[in-house]
Write an enzyme that holds these catalytic residues in place. Sequence first.
Site, mmCIF file in Angstrom:
data_model
loop_
_atom_site.group_PDB
_atom_site.id
_atom_site.type_symbol
_atom_site.label_atom_id
_atom_site.label_comp_id
_atom_site.label_asym_id
_atom_site.label_seq_id
_atom_site.Cartn_x
_atom_site.Cartn_y
_atom_site.Cartn_z
ATOM 1 N N ARG A 8 0.877 -1.351 -0.001
ATOM 2 C CA ARG A 8 -0.075 0.042 -0.200
ATOM 3 C C ARG A 8 0.782 1.284 -0.126
ATOM 4 O O ARG A 8 2.123 1.151 0.217
ATOM 5 C CB ARG A 8 -0.891 -0.001 1.241
ATOM 6 C CG ARG A 8 -0.175 -0.255 2.480
ATOM 7 C CD ARG A 8 -0.836 0.446 3.770
ATOM 8 N NE ARG A 8 -0.334 1.819 3.459
ATOM 9 C CZ ARG A 8 0.615 2.590 3.611
ATOM 10 N NH1 ARG A 8 1.755 1.633 4.038
ATOM 11 N NH2 ARG A 8 1.031 3.742 3.628
ATOM 12 N N GLY A 9 0.391 2.238 -0.328
ATOM 13 C CA GLY A 9 1.113 3.690 -0.328
ATOM 14 C C GLY A 9 1.063 4.100 -1.979
ATOM 15 O O GLY A 9 1.476 3.126 -2.770
ATOM 16 N N ALA A 10 0.771 5.015 -2.158
ATOM 17 C CA ALA A 10 0.429 5.528 -3.499
ATOM 18 C C ALA A 10 1.854 5.404 -4.511
ATOM 19 O O ALA A 10 1.594 4.590 -5.591
ATOM 20 C CB ALA A 10 0.191 7.041 -3.651
ATOM 21 N N ARG B 270 -7.283 -0.533 -7.038
ATOM 22 C CA ARG B 270 -7.549 0.281 -6.129
ATOM 23 C C ARG B 270 -7.691 1.967 -6.930
ATOM 24 O O ARG B 270 -7.177 2.176 -7.791
ATOM 25 C CB ARG B 270 -6.549 0.555 -5.049
ATOM 26 C CG ARG B 270 -6.400 -0.708 -4.007
ATOM 27 C CD ARG B 270 -5.490 -0.148 -2.779
ATOM 28 N NE ARG B 270 -6.179 0.594 -1.890
ATOM 29 C CZ ARG B 270 -5.724 1.279 -0.798
ATOM 30 N NH1 ARG B 270 -4.379 1.210 -0.476
ATOM 31 N NH2 ARG B 270 -6.537 1.935 0.015
ATOM 32 N N GLN C 200 -2.240 2.073 10.111
ATOM 33 C CA GLN C 200 -0.963 2.451 9.498
ATOM 34 C C GLN C 200 0.115 3.101 10.208
ATOM 35 O O GLN C 200 1.137 2.942 10.223
ATOM 36 C CB GLN C 200 -1.040 2.766 8.005
ATOM 37 C CG GLN C 200 -1.912 1.812 7.095
ATOM 38 C CD GLN C 200 -3.300 2.267 7.090
ATOM 39 O OE1 GLN C 200 -3.921 2.823 7.943
ATOM 40 N NE2 GLN C 200 -4.071 1.907 5.954
ATOM 41 N N ASP D 166 -2.348 10.702 -1.929
ATOM 42 C CA ASP D 166 -2.669 9.542 -2.993
ATOM 43 C C ASP D 166 -3.006 10.332 -4.154
ATOM 44 O O ASP D 166 -2.769 9.665 -5.283
ATOM 45 C CB ASP D 166 -3.758 8.707 -2.585
ATOM 46 C CG ASP D 166 -3.188 7.827 -1.243
ATOM 47 O OD1 ASP D 166 -3.092 8.296 -0.243
ATOM 48 O OD2 ASP D 166 -2.945 6.781 -1.648
ATOM 49 N N ASN E 31 -5.896 12.093 0.579
ATOM 50 C CA ASN E 31 -4.812 11.113 1.330
ATOM 51 C C ASN E 31 -5.730 10.539 2.169
ATOM 52 O O ASN E 31 -7.052 10.852 2.542
ATOM 53 C CB ASN E 31 -4.006 12.149 1.878
ATOM 54 C CG ASN E 31 -2.670 11.341 2.554
ATOM 55 O OD1 ASN E 31 -2.117 10.609 1.873
ATOM 56 N ND2 ASN E 31 -2.281 11.801 3.717
ATOM 57 N N LYS E 32 -5.215 9.775 3.005
ATOM 58 C CA LYS E 32 -5.908 8.815 4.133
ATOM 59 C C LYS E 32 -6.723 9.665 4.707
ATOM 60 O O LYS E 32 -6.855 10.682 4.979
ATOM 61 C CB LYS E 32 -4.703 8.412 4.955
ATOM 62 C CG LYS E 32 -5.206 7.300 6.208
ATOM 63 C CD LYS E 32 -5.824 6.218 5.738
ATOM 64 C CE LYS E 32 -5.058 5.502 4.504
ATOM 65 N NZ LYS E 32 -6.037 4.563 3.899
#
Lengths: 309, 309
Positions: A41-43, A75, A168, A209, A219-220
């Site tokens: 995960r993570g852009a 995603r 996270q 993101d 973003n998150k």
Amino acid sequence: MRLEEDAVVFLDQRRLPLEEVEVRCATSAEVAEAIRTMVVRGAPAIGIAAAYAIALAADRGEDMSSADRVLRESRPTAVNLAWALDEMRDDPSREHARRIHHEEVERCRRMSAHTAALLSPGTRALTHCNAGGLATGGYGSAVGALLAAWEGGVLQHVWVDETRPLLQGARLTAWELEAASIPHAVIADSAAASLMAAGQVDCVITGADRIAANGDTANKIGTYSLAVLARHHDLPLYVVAPSTTVDLAMPSGAGIPIEERDPAEITARFAARNPAFDVTPAELIAAIVTESGVHRAPFQQSLAGAVAA
Amino acid sequence: MRLEEDAVVFLDQRRLPLEEVEVRCATSAEVAEAIRTMVVRGAPAIGIAAAYAIALAADRGEDMSSADRVLRESRPTAVNLAWALDEMRDDPSREHARRIHHEEVERCRRMSAHTAALLSPGTRALTHCNAGGLATGGYGSAVGALLAAWEGGVLQHVWVDETRPLLQGARLTAWELEAASIPHAVIADSAAASLMAAGQVDCVITGADRIAANGDTANKIGTYSLAVLARHHDLPLYVVAPSTTVDLAMPSGAGIPIEERDPAEITARFAARNPAFDVTPAELIAAIVTESGVHRAPFQQSLAGAVAA
């Protein structure tokens, strides 16, 4: 994350920090599943993963347009995924995928140095989610900036939002900061505001993101909340992201697709700071209602009347 | 919660909603331990629990000043505990304790009706933590207001902050709203801001643990965060609490003792809404840092340059 002869190999981010387990994906569909289930995960990291998956698919003689489609849909929010797939279309070689990975890490190092230069000595930064080496294929964006600031001697402390629901921050960012020996404490996401009010936060630093052309940033979940809180406390919010995260075709944040994930996502627990209450200034309260009625400002008078009644 | 011949009996709030288990406390010290460990929690409820403990202690011939002290120190923030102990000092009878319980529930009903009268038809309220019947000995303060608004036909939906770290919202408030058949959804605490920005919240309604003379209000960690967010989105925050929660001897919130609890408090998981990202408007971002440098507003120009570079 690495490309081997017959597989893309990931450190399973779902099981960190309790276990360091590798997941081997032998097909592009397996990489897509690893992205969907957040093994990786993570852009920036999922962009790199997609590039490796395309290289693997080309070697294996997979249907390339199907591989592209399945990866692209794994995603929805991060634009790096689409960017990497577009990049790989004309040259699906292993060398190209590895170059994308290398360049993304180089971008991280550069933007981290830029960010560190913004900070004053003694900075106590607050970060959300994980924008570290795990999220970017190496070094990190927001966490990279913290590493650079630490190396540069300007960082004093990091507040780490635990980042519900998948934690996270508590699991990954705290693990990365621990490895770098950077002083930090995990907090409940809802505790950030009271730390700001107490003067214990100097800035907020997050990854992204997808950044729309006008600067609106996805973003998150919780990043927007921090942004409002930072503005209220007159603190700067720094978004640290590679240019591969910028989507100039997206005019504003209104059009960015926002992923809704399974309500049943897993929880866990970790060392943390844990204040159980905070104080809301009267100035922010529209009314205090007791059994004697609705009390409004000035509360000094109205509450005294309420208790005397 | 009830006083029996030889014990104060509580529904163990730590185990709800998965299990409905009673805890019997045979001494005032056992009640103090039940308050400390949050078998019973919520400012009005722990005041009532302390009153019952004093009645039990008097019947058992305990050292009354020691019982008072141990109960008084069991948790620091809620003022209802000290209020109930002060009330019981001159008359530690069972009848007096039961009257305190009865009157606290009556206060809840009245302030709930007052609050419901503030709301417009179709209200979508957001609440934090648990200020329901469990927290108040019956009916509830913030949740009481929601019940009254539902009965009055003005409530459409309730957003329930899960309320990290102990998840009182997800566990207790959702359980109480379900029992009352009130439409609701649990959210991560950090998702409240984006729901506000999306126009899906009309007001914030919470309880309180202690209200200073000037109206500054101590409540579950995260309430201050909601207050700032509500102000930014031009939404009212209503604090619903009995007058026993008002501490006129405390001039402002600065002096209210804030409890720090064990970092290792337990987590759990429940049905929830779970958006994985949110959008931060550019207007709230001080700088976007990419590998090409630090980009500031107007981002339309600076980001285009960043990607072209």
